[in-house]
Every structure is written in structure tokens, then in C-alpha cells.
Motif scaffolding. Structure first.
Motif, PDB file in Angstrom:
ATOM      1  N   ALA A 142      40.506  35.260  46.811  1.00  0.00           N
ATOM      2  CA  ALA A 142      40.918  35.935  45.170  1.00  0.00           C
ATOM      3  C   ALA A 142      42.121  35.906  44.749  1.00  0.00           C
ATOM      4  CB  ALA A 142      39.991  37.193  44.946  1.00  0.00           C
ATOM      5  N   ALA A 143      43.129  36.353  45.702  1.00  0.00           N
ATOM      6  CA  ALA A 143      44.315  36.687  45.417  1.00  0.00           C
ATOM      7  C   ALA A 143      45.274  35.526  44.812  1.00  0.00           C
ATOM      8  CB  ALA A 143      45.173  37.300  46.440  1.00  0.00           C
ATOM      9  N   PHE A 144      44.983  34.324  45.352  1.00  0.00           N
ATOM     10  CA  PHE A 144      45.371  33.230  45.067  1.00  0.00           C
ATOM     11  C   PHE A 144      44.892  32.463  43.715  1.00  0.00           C
ATOM     12  CE2 PHE A 144      46.821  34.068  49.314  1.00  0.00           C
ATOM     13  CZ  PHE A 144      48.124  34.067  49.013  1.00  0.00           C
ATOM     14  N   ILE A 145      43.672  32.788  43.236  1.00  0.00           N
ATOM     15  CA  ILE A 145      43.033  32.243  42.033  1.00  0.00           C
ATOM     16  C   ILE A 145      44.091  32.279  40.969  1.00  0.00           C
ATOM     17  CG2 ILE A 145      41.446  32.692  40.139  1.00  0.00           C
ATOM     18  CD1 ILE A 145      39.602  33.757  42.257  1.00  0.00           C
ATOM     19  N   PRO A 146      44.921  33.306  40.519  1.00  0.00           N
ATOM     20  CA  PRO A 146      45.888  33.122  39.270  1.00  0.00           C
ATOM     21  C   PRO A 146      47.082  32.330  39.788  1.00  0.00           C
ATOM     22  CG  PRO A 146      45.433  35.524  39.784  1.00  0.00           C
ATOM     23  CD  PRO A 146      44.760  34.564  40.818  1.00  0.00           C
ATOM     24  N   LEU A 147      47.624  32.220  40.933  1.00  0.00           N
ATOM     25  CA  LEU A 147      48.625  31.301  41.185  1.00  0.00           C
ATOM     26  C   LEU A 147      48.346  29.746  41.013  1.00  0.00           C
ATOM     27  CD1 LEU A 147      51.074  31.396  44.363  1.00  0.00           C
ATOM     28  CD2 LEU A 147      49.895  29.427  43.846  1.00  0.00           C
TER      29      LEU A 147
ATOM     30  N   MET B 239      45.800  28.698  39.251  1.00  0.00           N
ATOM     31  CA  MET B 239      45.406  28.411  37.676  1.00  0.00           C
ATOM     32  C   MET B 239      46.733  28.100  37.077  1.00  0.00           C
ATOM     33  SD  MET B 239      42.510  31.114  36.910  1.00  0.00           S
ATOM     34  CE  MET B 239      42.860  31.018  35.407  1.00  0.00           C
TER      35      MET B 239
END
Lengths: 435, 435
Positions: free
Chosen positions: A301-306, A308
Motif C-alpha cells: 500500500a505504501a507504494f500506491i501513491p508513488l 500513481m
């Protein structure tokens, strides 16, 4: 200054540029404005009127002025400015004013109002100088002395034949340097750059920009000279188009005006935000599908923003390249396919670079090589695709002549988000066993 | 056409508009181009040269033409175009050409090259018509006949005193309608709109747009007339500024040209993507901090994209409003604080509306009211903040006269992402016990 010293005020006031007169006018209270109307003739008021916003114009012409003064003022306005104003009024208000105006002027205005918005015809004016090819330089100069005060520009003289077809053009510069007895036919250029009244207003802007013109003649299909568009009108067109482009980029089409009230702005902007939020609910649904995968390795989940943001930014870059290329006409020159191929190659390179950086950094921070590979490969794939989406959507919309607002930046970002997340979780799920 | 029928070709070719001549020139192979140089005089070549890209210009002037022909051609160019070209060359190449040029022209060009880029001075030209207030209309018309072929515009005549200070302006239109024996002093307008050479080029553009001018005079601090900027140069400035604004919006500053190779484009664009990716790593770190919260309720991850996109989109809208308002000067008129307050109120309203929609929909889909409240409250808070960030960052940068590229759209989106996630996870963690 204006405790009824009308004559003195008049002299001082009329020395100002009309734009500055209009600014001064805007600061006056109604009682002073009424005094101003007495001091100033309707033709002088026309210059001020032209510099006002539509709301101020409406207040002035419909409410504060008596109808005869308002009609006289509009008689003195260039027909394109009068048409512009009247077409924004209610039909009955416009008709009342038109009926009071001089018949000749009113007909010019009604004619201009008949062109569809955003066409060359809708921004042209009727106040041009037309001459015939058998006149001499001296005769034309005499004619200019008479017509100059009313023409919007006298710097280009348009040559017409006896059925009013455009056959040539002559600049005032060339006229002045010629000998007085020379006949126009020998001086004029017969390759006139002109444009049809039904063309898009952006075409006129492109033409005037390309050839560095001060004005362009607008013709009917059978080459009858109908009017002219001057460079200052084109600057307004360019400004409007830029505002529109920026609005599309930021999903705030038609709402970039700082003078709107907060409520009006929210009303215009919130539909976009809410529509895009519904796409966000789709994204939430996709992630929800992969709940099992996420449960096993929450760090995903931590890399979802990166993921996107990277896909979104890369797609927006491509969008900017294409939107600007379409506006400047450089894409036509280069070709659609070559543009797409260029964007895809750029995406591959940027994707590869970003993936390499991530594959090196993530293991250092999180000590997890498989995670680094999942994120790296996903970034590579989604960035390559993002450039193509960012470039192809506006190109398709342009080809289909649809409303380009559909290709707004946030919309493309959302598509790229969804694709990126699908790639990410598919890869993650298939590599789950190694994590 | 051009198997050595030079005279015939010359006649046909020179009938074309220089822009079209340049397009034709661009399609020729070198051997034909060499023939063209023989058929065409250096002054005619100057008109073509002016319409070429810098790369084509460089190839033509430095490689294909012999130095004398190139220098003659540049003598015939307007000084601003020559300065523009030479300032992009290597210093030694520019010097070689300048040494071969006519001393007078070369000095004009060297003078123009001394102004810093993007100032009014850097885009002005020296070829203007200056007259004195004691001349008569007839005398000025005689002077124009001589000077017209070399002046960039003769449509505005600038009146100077005996120490070359600008004291008035007269349009050619007013000159022509005046009687031949009238003295200029009685005709000219002494309130001249002018601008100092050190001003930003955008100021010149605003002035010309505001007053619908065809040219503006550029003066020194003591009002000496130095040069003029014409409306066609201003259109180029507006175009460049628009490209720059769009580049900033999409983190592709300086890289929106479709003619770049894929590698060049990737080289220019990837630093932005990678820099923004590092911000993504910060975001990842924040989410990682809340791993415990996420482990307990994985569904929280599903709304990360929705939250981020909504905050990002709302912030971008505010950015668009402010960027456009700064470009058009409407924010100056309205005031900074009122603009910020307007944006914040708009944000509160949009945020409230979105939160309401989510609080109603999420329980229907996921059957979880607490989750709906967490997401709704987070969206409300982050959207309200997003408008302020989107508006305040470009305003601060504008006030500090820093490089506005720092306020690019993706950068603001990233700040808003980080704030939004912090709000989201803080609220979620504190409400965890109820989930």
C-alpha cells in the motif's frame, strides 16, 4: 474636480487614453456618472464603453443611459464590438436598442450577429477600407482622408472588383512610398491571404500570427469581401483559447476567473471534482479486489501513491506536449504516428530510468528485493503506457472534433492510475509466493 | 521549374509571401538551395531567413552561405531579429559575422544584444520613425517616403525633442487626415504610453494588449527613445509565456516541443519525474509509519487513490485560477488576501459536498459507516487545505520573484498528497477502536 466645471473636466478627461477613461469611470459613483454622461458626447462615450466588462456595459447601456443616448453610442462603436455586446443581452433588450440605432449601423450589427460563435465571421468587423484597382494613389489618399476616422484599420487597403470580390491588397506603407499618379493595379499584391467567414476563429489567429499581419480579410465562398479581423481581436482570441486550455488541464474549464464568488466557483468546479471522485471509487473497488494480496503484505500500500503520481505526471507531460503541439500546429507538420512513437520511446526511457532508481533504493530502505522488483517493473510498464495514453487521447479527440474538455489532465491521470494499479497488483499477486 | 531558368523562377518565387518562400526553401535539397542563393539577392534572402527556425538559420548563415552574403543578408534584417539570431550562436561565430556586417547595423545589433534576456530591451528593434514636433505634416510625409522601406512600422510616429527624449506620438492615420501645413506639435498626443527597457517583456505584452496598440516605445530612465516593440513580437512573447505556463503545469518545462528526439525529451523530462518520485518515497515512508493501522483494516488502502486524486485535482484548480489571474492581471485588481479567502471558501464548499457524497455512498458499497466518516472527514479537510496550498504557493513565488517552475502542478499535487495522507491516517488511527 467635477463640481460642475464641465468644460474644464471635459478637456482634461478627453486627454486620457480611452482605457484610462474607462478605469476612471469605474471608480465613480452613480451621481457622478450621470454628470459624466452630460459632459461627454455619445461618440466619446463609445470609446469608454468598448473598454468595459459586459456587466458594466449592460448596466450602462440598459439601465443608466436613456435609450437614445445608448443607441447613439452604439452607432459610434465598431460593428463587431456592438454585435458582441448585443448578442450577450436578452433578445428583447437587444431588439429595443437595435430599433433605436441608425438603420445602416443596425444592419451591419445584425449581419455580424448571424455568424455562429467562435467562427471568423463572428469576430470580424465591417469598418474596413476597400478600393478598386483602377484608382490612382492620389485618389486613394483622398478617400482615406474621408474614411480614416471610421475605419478600424487603414493600414491595409483591400482591393475589390465591381462585384465586391477580393482581388488584391495594398499596405498603406506601399501606398505612401508610391508616386501619386501610379494606378493601384500595378502596386497591389494579388496573392491575398484571406480566410472564409465559416472558419474557426483559431484559424484566423494562426494565419495572422504566421504572416505577422495587422489584419486579415474575411471572405464568402465566392470570394466576396465581407469584413476584416484585426490583430487586437486576435490577441483576445488567443487569450481566451489559452484560458480554455489551462481550464482543461486543471478540470476547471470556465471557472478560472478570480472574480467569480466562492459559491459560483464551487458550483462550476465541484462537478469535475465529484465526477473524478467517482473514478476514485472505481480505483477503490480495484484495490478492494486485491484485499487478500494486501493483507499478506501491507507494505504494498505504501507504494500506491508513488506509482500513481509517477504515471500521472508522465501522462500529463505527454498531454502538455500534444496540446501545445496542436495549438502551435507543429504536430500537423510532424505527423501523428511519429508523435506517438516519439512519446512511447520517451516513456520507455523515463520508465526504465525510474525503475532502475527504485530497484536500487527500495532494498536499501525496506530490505526487500522482491518488493523492489514489483514496484520497479510496475513503474516501468505504467510509465510507458502513460505517455501513450497522455498523447493519444487528445489526438483522438482532436481528430473526432469532440469537445477537448474530455481529455482534461485529471481525466488522463485517472485512467493512468487505474491502469497502473491493475499492473501493480497483478504483478504483486503473481509474485506473492516469493515475498 | 528550376533547371536554371533563373529569371523566370525569380519572378514567380518573389510573388510568394516570404513565409511561403521559407516553407518552399525548407523542402529543397542543398544543390537546389545553392542555386536559389544565386537567383535571390541578399535582401530578399533576409525575408526568408527571418521565417526559419534557429537551427535552419544557423545552417544557412554559418555553413551554406559565404560570409559576405550572410553579412549582407543580416544587414537587411531588422536589428532585433539579427540580435536574436546572433545571441544564440557561439560567441566567435557571432563576432565573425558582426565584423563583416555594415558598422552601423552591427552597432545596432550589438547594442540590442546587451540587454538581458526577457527584458523589453531584448525584444525591441531600432527601426522606428522618429520626428520632431516642429515639422509639418507635409515634411513628415516626405520623410516617410524615404524611411518607410526600412522601418519596422510606420504606423506610429514617435516625436522626440533635441536630446532624443520621447515627447509625443502620432498615428499615421491622424497624420493623413490632417491638413498638409499643420505642425506636428498640434496634432501629437503628449501622453505617450511607453515602457522602460529594463521592464519584463511580459509587461510590454500586457501594455500592448491593454491599449490595443500596434507598437510600444521603449525608453531609458531619462525618457530617451531607445526602440520600439511591435505587436507581432508581442504575439511571440505571449506564445512563449503560454508554453512556459503549460510546461510548469505539467512538469515538462522546456520540453513541450514535439520536434525534440525521444532521447532529448526523456533527458529533459525525466529529472522532474524522478524528483517527484522521491517525494513519492516520502509518501511511502508516511504510509509505512501507519503499517499497524493498515494491518488492522486493509480497506483503508483502497481509498488512498481517491483521497489523493481529489486533493490533487482541487489544488490544481486553484493553481489554474491563480496562474491565469496573475497572467491577466485580474488578481492585482482583486487583491491577494481576497483571492486567498475566495479559494479557501470554495475549498470548504467543494470539500463539504464531496464529504457528504462519500458518507452516503461508502456505507452502501462497503457497509461500513465509520470508514465512511474517516474518508469523508479526511476529504473535507484535505480539499479545504488543497485550495489554499494551490493558491498560496504561486502567489508567494510571484511575490518573491522566484522561478515559478517550483510551483508546478505536480509539485503542489505532491504536497497535497502528503498532507492528505497525514490527515487520513491520523483520523483513522484515532478512530481505529471503533472500526
Amino acid at each position: 474636480l467635477k463640481d460642475c466645471k464641465y468644460a474644464h473636466f471635459r478637456r482634461e478627461f478627453l486627454q486620457l487614453h480611452p482605457i484610462d477613461q474607462a478605469e476612471f469611470y469605474g471608480t465613480l459613483e452613480e451621481s457622478f456618472r450621470q454628470k459624466l454622461y452630460k459632459a461627454i458626447h455619445s461618440n466619446e462615450m463609445a470609446a469608454i464603453f468598448q473598454a468595459l466588462d459586459f456587466e458594466e456595459q449592460k448596466h450602462l447601456a440598459v439601465i443608466e443611459l436613456d435609450q437614445q443616448y445608448a443607441a447613439n453610442m452604439l452607432n459610434h462603436l465598431y460593428a463587431d464590438d456592438a454585435a458582441d455586446f448585443l448578442s450577450q443581452l436578452e433578445a428583447h433588450e437587444a431588439e429595443a436598442i437595435l430599433r433605436t440605432m441608425k438603420a445602416e449601423e443596425a444592419n451591419h450589427v445584425i449581419d455580424l450577429m448571424s455568424y455562429p460563435p467562435k467562427t471568423a465571421g463572428s469576430i470580424m468587423t465591417k469598418e474596413f477600407v476597400s478600393i478598386t484597382s483602377n484608382q490612382t494613389v492620389q485618389q486613394v489618399i483622398e478617400q482615406l482622408r474621408l474614411e480614416a476616422p471610421d475605419a478600424e484599420t487603414i493600414y491595409y487597403l483591400y482591393v475589390v472588383n465591381d462585384v465586391k470580390q477580393l482581388v488584391g491588397v495594398l499596405s498603406l506603407r506601399d501606398l505612401l512610398t508610391a508616386s501619386p499618379n501610379e494606378v493601384i493595379e500595378h502596386l497591389m499584391s494579388s496573392r491575398v491571404i484571406s480566410i472564409e467567414s465559416t472558419s474557426d476563429q483559431e484559424e484566423v489567429a494562426k494565419l495572422i500570427k504566421k504572416y505577422d499581419l495587422l489584419a486579415a480579410p474575411i471572405i464568402s465562398p465566392n470570394r466576396t469581401l465581407l469584413g476584416i479581423v484585426t490583430v487586437d481581436d486576435v490577441m483576445d482570441v488567443i487569450e481566451d483559447e489559452t484560458t480554455e486550455d489551462l481550464g482543461e488541464f486543471s478540470a476547471s474549464r470556465g471557472a478560472t476567473d478570480v472574480n467569480l464568488s466562492a459559491f459560483q466557483a464551487a458550483k462550476l468546479r465541484s462537478p469535475w471534482i465529484i465526477m473524478l471522485m467517482f473514478f476514485g471509487l472505481i480505483t477503490a473497488g480495484i484495490i478492494d479486489q486485491y484485499e487478500e494480496t494486501l493483507e499478506q503484505i501491507v507494505l504494498l500500500a505504501a507504494f500506491i501513491p508513488l506509482l500513481m503520481d509517477s504515471a500521472g505526471n508522465t501522462g500529463t507531460q505527454s498531454l502538455a506536449v500534444v496540446v501545445r503541439g496542436l495549438a502551435l500546429g507543429t504536430i500537423e507538420k510532424k505527423g501523428l504516428l511519429r508523435t506517438l512513437r516519439r512519446e512511447f520511446s520517451t516513456g520507455l526511457m523515463i520508465g526504465l530510468l525510474c525503475a532502475l532508481v527504485l530497484v536500487l533504493i527500495i532494498p536499501l530502505i525496506y530490505g526487500n528485493v522482491i518488493l523492489a522488483i514489483i514496484v520497479g517493473v510496475s513503474v516501468f510498464c505504467s510509465l510507458s503506457i502513460a505517455t501513450v495514453i497522455g498523447a493519444i487521447v487528445p489526438l483522438i479527440i482532436n481528430k473526432l472534433k469532440l469537445d477537448p474538455a474530455i481529455a482534461s489532465g485529471p481525466f488522463i491521470t485517472t485512467i493512468n492510475d487505474i491502469l497502473g494499479l491493475l499492473i501493480y497488483f497483478s504483478i504483486a499477486t503473481s509474485l506473492l509466493q516469493y515475498l
